[in-house]
Design a protein around this motif. Structure first.
Motif, PDB file in Angstrom:
ATOM      1  N   SER B  87      62.379  41.054  28.144  1.00  0.00           N
ATOM      2  CA  SER B  87      61.845  39.541  27.483  1.00  0.00           C
ATOM      3  C   SER B  87      61.015  39.811  27.520  1.00  0.00           C
ATOM      4  CB  SER B  87      62.840  38.986  28.022  1.00  0.00           C
ATOM      5  OG  SER B  87      62.974  37.831  27.141  1.00  0.00           O
ATOM      6  N   VAL B  88      60.263  38.437  27.324  1.00  0.00           N
ATOM      7  CA  VAL B  88      59.230  37.745  27.301  1.00  0.00           C
ATOM      8  C   VAL B  88      58.885  36.459  27.621  1.00  0.00           C
ATOM      9  CG1 VAL B  88      56.576  36.352  25.578  1.00  0.00           C
ATOM     10  CG2 VAL B  88      58.492  38.943  24.728  1.00  0.00           C
ATOM     11  N   TYR B  89      58.706  36.787  28.520  1.00  0.00           N
ATOM     12  CA  TYR B  89      58.388  35.234  29.307  1.00  0.00           C
ATOM     13  C   TYR B  89      56.993  34.174  29.707  1.00  0.00           C
ATOM     14  CZ  TYR B  89      62.246  38.131  32.032  1.00  0.00           C
ATOM     15  OH  TYR B  89      63.404  38.671  32.402  1.00  0.00           O
ATOM     16  N   PHE B  90      57.404  33.246  29.674  1.00  0.00           N
ATOM     17  CA  PHE B  90      56.415  32.352  29.152  1.00  0.00           C
ATOM     18  C   PHE B  90      56.441  31.099  30.057  1.00  0.00           C
ATOM     19  CE2 PHE B  90      54.287  33.217  25.135  1.00  0.00           C
ATOM     20  CZ  PHE B  90      55.542  33.282  23.914  1.00  0.00           C
ATOM     21  N   CYS B  91      55.378  31.161  31.481  1.00  0.00           N
ATOM     22  CA  CYS B  91      55.279  29.953  31.748  1.00  0.00           C
ATOM     23  C   CYS B  91      54.519  28.044  31.070  1.00  0.00           C
ATOM     24  CB  CYS B  91      53.492  30.395  32.501  1.00  0.00           C
ATOM     25  SG  CYS B  91      53.833  29.034  34.581  1.00  0.00           S
ATOM     26  N   ALA B  92      55.293  27.228  31.756  1.00  0.00           N
ATOM     27  CA  ALA B  92      54.646  26.336  31.327  1.00  0.00           C
ATOM     28  C   ALA B  92      54.238  25.107  31.898  1.00  0.00           C
ATOM     29  CB  ALA B  92      55.759  25.743  30.414  1.00  0.00           C
ATOM     30  N   ILE B  93      53.516  24.424  32.180  1.00  0.00           N
ATOM     31  CA  ILE B  93      53.216  23.463  32.952  1.00  0.00           C
ATOM     32  C   ILE B  93      53.434  21.526  31.981  1.00  0.00           C
ATOM     33  CG2 ILE B  93      51.351  24.259  34.443  1.00  0.00           C
ATOM     34  CD1 ILE B  93      49.359  22.840  32.830  1.00  0.00           C
ATOM     35  N   SER B  94      53.969  20.617  32.592  1.00  0.00           N
ATOM     36  CA  SER B  94      54.562  19.118  31.633  1.00  0.00           C
ATOM     37  C   SER B  94      53.356  18.559  32.591  1.00  0.00           C
ATOM     38  CB  SER B  94      55.170  18.649  31.821  1.00  0.00           C
ATOM     39  OG  SER B  94      56.214  18.942  32.764  1.00  0.00           O
ATOM     40  N   GLU B  95      52.828  17.252  31.203  1.00  0.00           N
ATOM     41  CA  GLU B  95      52.197  16.169  32.066  1.00  0.00           C
ATOM     42  C   GLU B  95      53.395  14.673  32.748  1.00  0.00           C
ATOM     43  OE1 GLU B  95      48.974  16.026  28.578  1.00  0.00           O
ATOM     44  OE2 GLU B  95      50.800  14.943  28.534  1.00  0.00           O
ATOM     45  N   SER B  96      52.911  14.676  33.464  1.00  0.00           N
ATOM     46  CA  SER B  96      53.760  13.294  33.949  1.00  0.00           C
ATOM     47  C   SER B  96      54.017  12.667  33.135  1.00  0.00           C
ATOM     48  CB  SER B  96      53.206  12.466  34.694  1.00  0.00           C
ATOM     49  OG  SER B  96      51.923  11.865  34.144  1.00  0.00           O
ATOM     50  N   MET B  97      55.458  11.854  33.631  1.00  0.00           N
ATOM     51  CA  MET B  97      56.007  10.549  32.224  1.00  0.00           C
ATOM     52  C   MET B  97      54.510   9.859  32.308  1.00  0.00           C
ATOM     53  SD  MET B  97      58.806  11.392  31.547  1.00  0.00           S
ATOM     54  CE  MET B  97      61.055  12.466  32.608  1.00  0.00           C
ATOM     55  N   ALA B  98      53.910   9.779  32.690  1.00  0.00           N
ATOM     56  CA  ALA B  98      53.275   8.029  32.622  1.00  0.00           C
ATOM     57  C   ALA B  98      51.999   9.286  31.571  1.00  0.00           C
ATOM     58  CB  ALA B  98      52.371   7.925  33.298  1.00  0.00           C
ATOM     59  N   GLU B  99      51.559  10.145  31.768  1.00  0.00           N
ATOM     60  CA  GLU B  99      50.538  11.247  30.069  1.00  0.00           C
ATOM     61  C   GLU B  99      51.651  11.274  29.792  1.00  0.00           C
ATOM     62  OE1 GLU B  99      50.023  13.994  33.507  1.00  0.00           O
ATOM     63  OE2 GLU B  99      47.509  13.015  34.024  1.00  0.00           O
ATOM     64  N   GLY B 100      52.423  11.055  28.733  1.00  0.00           N
ATOM     65  CA  GLY B 100      53.192  11.374  27.855  1.00  0.00           C
ATOM     66  C   GLY B 100      54.018  12.554  28.283  1.00  0.00           C
ATOM     67  N   GLY B 101      54.266  12.972  28.918  1.00  0.00           N
ATOM     68  CA  GLY B 101      55.297  14.636  29.452  1.00  0.00           C
ATOM     69  C   GLY B 101      54.837  15.640  28.280  1.00  0.00           C
ATOM     70  N   GLY B 102      54.009  15.485  27.799  1.00  0.00           N
ATOM     71  CA  GLY B 102      53.906  16.685  26.364  1.00  0.00           C
ATOM     72  C   GLY B 102      53.907  17.929  27.589  1.00  0.00           C
ATOM     73  N   TYR B 103      54.841  19.303  27.013  1.00  0.00           N
ATOM     74  CA  TYR B 103      53.600  20.466  27.786  1.00  0.00           C
ATOM     75  C   TYR B 103      53.134  21.456  27.125  1.00  0.00           C
ATOM     76  CZ  TYR B 103      58.833  20.053  29.955  1.00  0.00           C
ATOM     77  OH  TYR B 103      59.981  19.981  30.046  1.00  0.00           O
ATOM     78  N   THR B 104      52.847  22.291  28.384  1.00  0.00           N
ATOM     79  CA  THR B 104      51.978  23.401  27.461  1.00  0.00           C
ATOM     80  C   THR B 104      52.071  24.450  27.904  1.00  0.00           C
ATOM     81  OG1 THR B 104      49.887  22.138  27.746  1.00  0.00           O
ATOM     82  CG2 THR B 104      48.775  23.927  27.575  1.00  0.00           C
ATOM     83  N   PHE B 105      51.841  25.788  27.461  1.00  0.00           N
ATOM     84  CA  PHE B 105      52.606  27.104  27.444  1.00  0.00           C
ATOM     85  C   PHE B 105      51.011  28.007  27.615  1.00  0.00           C
ATOM     86  CE2 PHE B 105      57.081  27.352  27.046  1.00  0.00           C
ATOM     87  CZ  PHE B 105      57.940  25.460  26.681  1.00  0.00           C
ATOM     88  N   GLY B 106      51.875  29.078  28.627  1.00  0.00           N
ATOM     89  CA  GLY B 106      50.636  30.139  28.921  1.00  0.00           C
ATOM     90  C   GLY B 106      51.319  31.071  27.803  1.00  0.00           C
ATOM     91  N   SER B 107      49.791  32.491  27.696  1.00  0.00           N
ATOM     92  CA  SER B 107      50.359  33.173  26.637  1.00  0.00           C
ATOM     93  C   SER B 107      51.275  33.812  26.909  1.00  0.00           C
ATOM     94  CB  SER B 107      48.764  34.661  26.748  1.00  0.00           C
ATOM     95  OG  SER B 107      47.529  33.205  26.213  1.00  0.00           O
ATOM     96  N   GLY B 108      52.052  34.638  27.706  1.00  0.00           N
ATOM     97  CA  GLY B 108      53.786  34.352  28.018  1.00  0.00           C
ATOM     98  C   GLY B 108      53.326  36.427  29.219  1.00  0.00           C
TER      99      GLY B 108
END
Lengths: 112, 114
Positions: B87-108
């Motif tokens: 498969s292709v595996y992606f890691c992600a991080i997310s902001e705190s709820m207070a910061e909006g909770g947006g996700y950012t993904f790695g390149s895989g």
């Protein structure tokens, strides 16, 4: 269990056309909704993030709307360009912020 | 992607061997995630972490384990790789709820189990 559906699965348009991508979700108890773009063989690029209390967000030629009560979001792309060709993914975050649930995407092809 | 890197980018391994994928972030975000992406299934959550040594299972966690000993690193281990884990595996991080909770993904990481 939250389910996210994106329609259509694929879309082909000529350059310059305005278009709408649709996303629906089954549980309205979301924290936010995020639209991503994915180019073939690449990672995900965030396009727009809409909080559950917001109705829309805009970035350049992109506009995303959210109707949480009806479980729907749309991504509007104005004056499409060949460089817009990619897969567009819609994802909703649960209220605890512990999971992002994805739709299967809409693959867009813009011809010159 | 800025602030999040995955290694390796590509790996071919044999059935039955252990494999560890690494995700490293420089954003100091509390939440980190591992997803897999497969044709017809889209992106599915494997495991996530809400702090150092704090992890929980996602939708498709069988056959996978994770560890987080430092805020910046989140490791995904396949104890005994199977062909179904290609498969292709992606890691992600997310902001705190207070910061909006947006996700950012790695390149895989593209993993092939033969």
């Amino acid at each position: 269990k939250q389910e996210v559906t994106q329609i259509p699965a694929a879309l082909s348009v000529p350059e310059g056309e305005n278009l709408v991508l649709n996303c629906s979700f089954t549980d309205s108890a979301i924290y936010n909704l995020q639209w991503f773009r994915q180019d073939p063989g690449k990672g995900l690029t965030s396009l727009l993030l809409i909080q559950s209390s917001q109705r829309e967000q805009t970035s350049g030629r992109l506009n995303a709307s959210l109707d949480k009560s009806s479980g729907r979001s749309t991504l509007y792309i104005a004056a499409s360009q060949p460089g817009d060709s990619a897969t567009y993914l819609c994802a909703v975050s649960n209220q605890a912020g512990t999971a992002l649930i994805f739709g299967k995407g809409t693959t867009l092809s813009v011809s010159s | 992607d800025a602030g999040i890197t995955q290694s390796p980018r590509h790996k071919v391994t044999e059935t039955g061997t252990p494999v560890t994928l690494r995700c490293h972030q420089t954003e100091n975000h509390r939440y980190m995630y591992w997803y897999r992406q497969d044709p017809g299934h889209g992106l599915r959550l494997i495991h996530y972490s809400y702090g150092v040594k704090d992890t929980d299972k996602g939708e498709v966690s069988d056959g996978y384990s994770v560890s987080r000993s430092k805020t910046e690193d989140f490791l995904l281990t396949l104890e005994s790789a199977t062909s179904s884990q290609t498969s292709v595996y992606f890691c992600a991080i997310s902001e705190s709820m207070a910061e909006g909770g947006g996700y950012t993904f790695g390149s895989g990481t593209r993993l092939t189990v033969v």
